[in-house]
Motif scaffolding. Structure first.
Motif, PDB file in Angstrom:
ATOM      1  N   HIS A  60     -12.647   5.733 -30.651  1.00  0.00           N
ATOM      2  CA  HIS A  60     -13.840   5.194 -30.210  1.00  0.00           C
ATOM      3  C   HIS A  60     -14.643   5.540 -30.843  1.00  0.00           C
ATOM      4  N   SER A  61     -14.537   6.464 -32.253  1.00  0.00           N
ATOM      5  CA  SER A  61     -15.531   6.911 -32.397  1.00  0.00           C
ATOM      6  C   SER A  61     -16.539   5.518 -33.372  1.00  0.00           C
ATOM      7  N   ASP A  62     -17.831   5.720 -33.503  1.00  0.00           N
ATOM      8  CA  ASP A  62     -19.136   4.853 -34.085  1.00  0.00           C
ATOM      9  C   ASP A  62     -18.553   3.688 -35.425  1.00  0.00           C
ATOM     10  N   GLU A  63     -17.752   5.184 -36.001  1.00  0.00           N
ATOM     11  CA  GLU A  63     -17.226   4.392 -37.820  1.00  0.00           C
ATOM     12  C   GLU A  63     -16.007   3.578 -37.130  1.00  0.00           C
ATOM     13  N   TRP A  64     -15.402   4.333 -36.242  1.00  0.00           N
ATOM     14  CA  TRP A  64     -13.848   2.910 -35.798  1.00  0.00           C
ATOM     15  C   TRP A  64     -14.650   2.082 -35.924  1.00  0.00           C
TER      16      TRP A  64
END
Length: 154
Positions: A75-79
């Motif tokens: 759920h990271s911004d990068e993902w």
């Protein structure tokens, strides 16, 4: 502030963006120049985001609709940005929404036939790890439209 004429203009344009200003002006009881100015103001102020042509999916060879429900452990911004980039490059994915509840995303996919879903699925999972994907095939479209209600705007 928008008035009733503005709302009628918006409603008619989202039904038929190709309507002539002359016809539109007549239907909303305005002069052509006044109607044209209102349309320009609605565009400049962002009420009209863009004008598009809606293609016939049967004639375009993509009559099948599949909804893919996606779960991810990431759920990271990068993902999320990677996911956004991957699905943006796949033209068959015509809508994507981040959800609350048991699934993280839903994808609306238009296809020539249901078997083509596997091609799209593989394009995604080759590039990005997903926890779970389940797909549902639309059997019948009960309502279709892009028009939104204009009565809530102030």
């Amino acid at each position: 502030m928008l008035d009733d004429r503005d709302r009628r203009i918006l409603d008619m344009l989202q039904t038929d963006a190709g309507i002539s200003v002359t016809d539109l002006a007549e239907r909303v009881a305005l002069s052509v120049s006044a109607c044209s100015r209102r349309i320009q103001r609605l565009e400049e102020t962002g009420y009209i985001a863009r004008r598009i042509v809606v293609l016939d999916r049967e004639r375009m060879g993509v009559p099948t609709t599949v909804f893919a429900l996606v779960k991810t452990a990431h759920h990271s911004d990068e993902w999320t940005e990677s996911f956004r980039g991957i699905i943006s490059d796949i033209p068959e994915i015509v809508e994507a929404h981040r959800l609350t509840g048991n699934h993280d995303y839903i994808l609306k996919i238009v296809l020539p036939r249901v078997e083509h879903y596997d091609v799209i699925y593989k394009q995604i999972v080759r590039k990005l790890e997903l926890f779970d994907v389940s797909a549902s095939i639309s059997m019948e479209e009960l309502k279709h439209g892009m028009a939104i209600p204009v009565g809530y705007v102030r």
